[in-house]
Design an enzyme around this catalytic site. Structure first.
Site, PDB file in Angstrom:
ATOM      1  N   CYS A  86       0.830  -1.100   0.032  1.00  0.00           N
ATOM      2  CA  CYS A  86       0.102   0.013  -0.090  1.00  0.00           C
ATOM      3  C   CYS A  86       1.010   1.158   0.031  1.00  0.00           C
ATOM      4  O   CYS A  86       1.674   1.617   0.860  1.00  0.00           O
ATOM      5  CB  CYS A  86      -0.824   0.175   1.281  1.00  0.00           C
ATOM      6  SG  CYS A  86      -1.726   1.597   1.304  1.00  0.00           S
ATOM      7  N   CYS A  94      -1.068   7.048   6.618  1.00  0.00           N
ATOM      8  CA  CYS A  94      -2.162   6.416   7.029  1.00  0.00           C
ATOM      9  C   CYS A  94      -1.941   5.460   8.317  1.00  0.00           C
ATOM     10  O   CYS A  94      -1.207   4.734   8.215  1.00  0.00           O
ATOM     11  CB  CYS A  94      -2.984   5.587   5.863  1.00  0.00           C
ATOM     12  SG  CYS A  94      -4.332   4.736   6.293  1.00  0.00           S
ATOM     13  N   CYS A  97      -2.974   0.391   8.670  1.00  0.00           N
ATOM     14  CA  CYS A  97      -2.466  -0.650   8.930  1.00  0.00           C
ATOM     15  C   CYS A  97      -1.138  -0.835   9.869  1.00  0.00           C
ATOM     16  O   CYS A  97      -0.620   0.371   9.928  1.00  0.00           O
ATOM     17  CB  CYS A  97      -2.181  -1.389   7.464  1.00  0.00           C
ATOM     18  SG  CYS A  97      -3.370  -1.856   6.617  1.00  0.00           S
ATOM     19  N   GLN A 258     -18.865 -10.212  10.810  1.00  0.00           N
ATOM     20  CA  GLN A 258     -17.587 -10.162  10.832  1.00  0.00           C
ATOM     21  C   GLN A 258     -16.859  -9.812   9.390  1.00  0.00           C
ATOM     22  O   GLN A 258     -17.300  -9.669   8.509  1.00  0.00           O
ATOM     23  CB  GLN A 258     -17.129 -11.820  10.759  1.00  0.00           C
ATOM     24  CG  GLN A 258     -17.605 -12.545  12.089  1.00  0.00           C
ATOM     25  CD  GLN A 258     -16.712 -12.004  13.322  1.00  0.00           C
ATOM     26  OE1 GLN A 258     -15.679 -11.606  13.107  1.00  0.00           O
ATOM     27  NE2 GLN A 258     -17.578 -12.377  14.274  1.00  0.00           N
ATOM     28  N   TYR A 287     -23.633 -11.627  23.506  1.00  0.00           N
ATOM     29  CA  TYR A 287     -23.338 -10.836  22.465  1.00  0.00           C
ATOM     30  C   TYR A 287     -23.636 -11.316  21.003  1.00  0.00           C
ATOM     31  O   TYR A 287     -22.521 -11.440  20.290  1.00  0.00           O
ATOM     32  CB  TYR A 287     -21.902 -10.407  22.843  1.00  0.00           C
ATOM     33  CG  TYR A 287     -21.362 -10.146  23.979  1.00  0.00           C
ATOM     34  CD1 TYR A 287     -21.309  -8.625  24.655  1.00  0.00           C
ATOM     35  CD2 TYR A 287     -21.020 -11.137  24.837  1.00  0.00           C
ATOM     36  CE1 TYR A 287     -20.926  -8.574  25.727  1.00  0.00           C
ATOM     37  CE2 TYR A 287     -20.682 -10.909  26.301  1.00  0.00           C
ATOM     38  CZ  TYR A 287     -20.710  -9.467  26.694  1.00  0.00           C
ATOM     39  OH  TYR A 287     -20.171  -9.076  28.089  1.00  0.00           O
ATOM     40  N   ASP A 359     -19.159 -13.331  22.709  1.00  0.00           N
ATOM     41  CA  ASP A 359     -18.116 -12.920  21.683  1.00  0.00           C
ATOM     42  C   ASP A 359     -18.469 -11.354  21.885  1.00  0.00           C
ATOM     43  O   ASP A 359     -19.073 -10.571  21.237  1.00  0.00           O
ATOM     44  CB  ASP A 359     -18.842 -13.315  20.269  1.00  0.00           C
ATOM     45  CG  ASP A 359     -18.236 -12.702  19.120  1.00  0.00           C
ATOM     46  OD1 ASP A 359     -17.092 -11.984  19.391  1.00  0.00           O
ATOM     47  OD2 ASP A 359     -18.483 -12.653  18.040  1.00  0.00           O
ATOM     48  N   CYS A 386     -11.605 -10.492  20.195  1.00  0.00           N
ATOM     49  CA  CYS A 386     -10.902  -9.623  19.091  1.00  0.00           C
ATOM     50  C   CYS A 386      -9.905  -8.908  19.666  1.00  0.00           C
ATOM     51  O   CYS A 386      -9.274  -8.059  18.994  1.00  0.00           O
ATOM     52  CB  CYS A 386     -12.036  -8.815  18.310  1.00  0.00           C
ATOM     53  SG  CYS A 386     -12.925  -7.767  19.423  1.00  0.00           S
TER      54      CYS A 386
END
Ligand SMILES: C[S@@+](CC[C@H](N)C(=O)[O-])C[C@H]1O[C@@H](n2cnc3c(N)ncnc32)[C@H](O)[C@@H]1O
Length: 429
Positions: A86, A94, A97, A258, A287, A359, A386
């Site tokens: 990228c 940016c 990432c 997701q 959740y 979750d 996550c």
């Protein structure tokens, strides 16, 4: 302007900011950076890899214990360093990432190392335990680019869309985002959004792209849906169609699903494998979103079993109701999973749950909820996480209440970023 090691200098807030020096980069840490040391202080270095010799520029110095820096020159590169795919990624660019400069297989090793470290440091587990030591983060199909099917882009004061610089409110204007599925990226980045503060976008399994501009206070304006190849909006607002776990699902246009197109299937498979539900069992799906895990587990508990999905968001509950309408053993309860809500729910469930699937959002379930769940006596608790730090904290709470981590899988559901998805099986110790 420099300050000593104590961090008590009156110029705290700037301190080393802007200073450049050379470091040998140490291990990876949670948050998309590696740890180095300079003049006795910890430096969190982005855009580097463990073992590299780099020149860093300090970007932020607000804490006596550490400062943050970017690797602005690589003096001795690690073998896993690659050309960034990228053009918008790199020091000062940016902030979307963290690992564009890293070979994808090495990204997965870094993520596994972060999960292990969080489970040891926050979860209180032994680094030598096979469940921890043996963790490998699994690759999802589709490659490291064009996987993001849902995103929020920022909009600058002139209406130009982009993403924010790392730890900044500045918007880096973009004309593409190579990790976002192309039609979704183009639907937002290919035009101006005057007056908007951000734009949510999602692309569903049929190729329909939903965009929802948000005002500067984050309030949604009217959604637009475009079917692939169509020039004009197809509907004023919409529902997205998804396929996962062998079923079709409908969710609100930019409602929770997701992000990686292969993640829902991979997580359903991992959850179902750990749960191993039997006919007649009661499963709590906390959740629950649009009912993904509850819907996938309902056939296994059969007509004599029960699946209770609990979700706070009314739109997601409506979607779950519709998605699970063909499964009479599944119920959707709208409510908060917190200490009060859970106490009431567990009191109403008779008998108690055989299995709990949870979750939670990034913050995790928290100690109070984890303790209450442990007290409910389920034979298995399957925790989808996550954030490995939240997982670590909640595993510690479950351990203190008599559960142990029996199995763990990690998935690279967010390539090029530092994020990682884990599925953990906790059983009575
Ligand atoms: C990570 S998503 C998981 C959704 C679902 N399991 C899936 O994979 O599609 C977390 C969900 O929890 C919901 N949520 C967040 N906080 C909650 C709370 N305190 N009580 C109940 N639901 C909550 C959110 O609305 C969201 O749908």
């Amino acid at each position: 302007m420099q300050r000593g090691r104590s961090g008590t200098s009156p110029d705290r807030g700037l301190g080393w900011t802007g200073r450049e020096f050379e470091v040998i980069v140490g291990p990876v840490a949670h948050g998309g950076h590696c740890v180095a040391r300079h003049e006795g202080r910890v430096v969190f270095v982005r855009h580097a890899l463990p073992g590299e010799r780099v020149r860093v520029r300090v970007t932020e110095d607000r804490h006596p214990g550490f400062c943050r820096a970017d690797a602005v020159e690589v003096l001795a590169a690690a073998p896993a360093r690659v050309e960034r795919p990228c053009p918008y990624s790199g020091p000062g660019k940016c902030g979307g990432c963290d690992w564009q400069h890293v070979d994808p297989a090495e990204q997965r090793r870094l993520k596994a190392s972060v999960v292990r470290e969080q489970l040891v440091r926050l979860g209180g587990l032994d680094a030598g335990e096979p469940v921890v030591a043996g963790l490998a983060v699994e690759e999802l199909p589709g490659g490291p680019l064009r996987w993001r099917s849902r995103a929020r882009f920022a909009v600058d004061g002139a209406g130009a869309p982009g993403l924010r610089r790392h730890r900044s409110h500045d918007v880096v204007v973009l004309d593409d985002c190579p990790i976002t599925v192309e039609p979704a990226a183009q639907a937002v980045l290919g035009r101006r959004w005057p007056g908007a503060g951000a734009v949510d976008v999602s692309i569903d399994s049929t190729g329909a792209v939903t965009t929802v501009p948000l005002d500067r206070r984050g309030r949604p304006r009217a959604a637009e849906v475009r079917r692939a190849g169509e020039e004009l909006p197809a509907e004023p607002a919409g529902r997205a169609e998804r396929r996962a776990g062998g079923r079709d699902w409908e969710v609100e246009g930019t409602g929770f699903w997701q992000v990686h197109p292969a993640a829902a299937d991979a997580l359903v498979d991992a959850v179902a494998g750990f749960v191993a539900a039997a006919a007649g069992e009661t499963v709590l799906d906390l959740y629950a979103g649009a009912g993904l895990f509850g819907g996938a587990l309902a056939p296994a508990v059969g007509a004599g079993g029960r699946v209770v999905c609990v979700e706070a968001d009314p739109g997601a509950c409506a979607a779950a109701d519709a998605n699970l309408a063909d499964l009479p053993q599944a119920e959707v309860w709208q409510g908060e999973v917190d200490a009060d809500g859970l106490t009431g729910l567990l009191a109403e469930l008779d008998p108690g749950p055989d299995v709990v699937v949870l979750d939670p959002p990034r913050a995790g379930a928290g100690t109070a909820v984890s303790r209450l769940l442990a007290g409910a006596g389920a034979r298995a608790v399957v925790y989808v996480a996550c954030d490995p730090a939240a997982l670590g904290r909640d595993v510690a709470a479950f351990s203190a209440a008599g559960y142990r981590l029996a199995a763990l899988r990690g998935f690279d559901a967010f390539p090029m970023t530092a994020h990682v998805e884990c599925v953990a099986l906790l059983v009575p110790a």
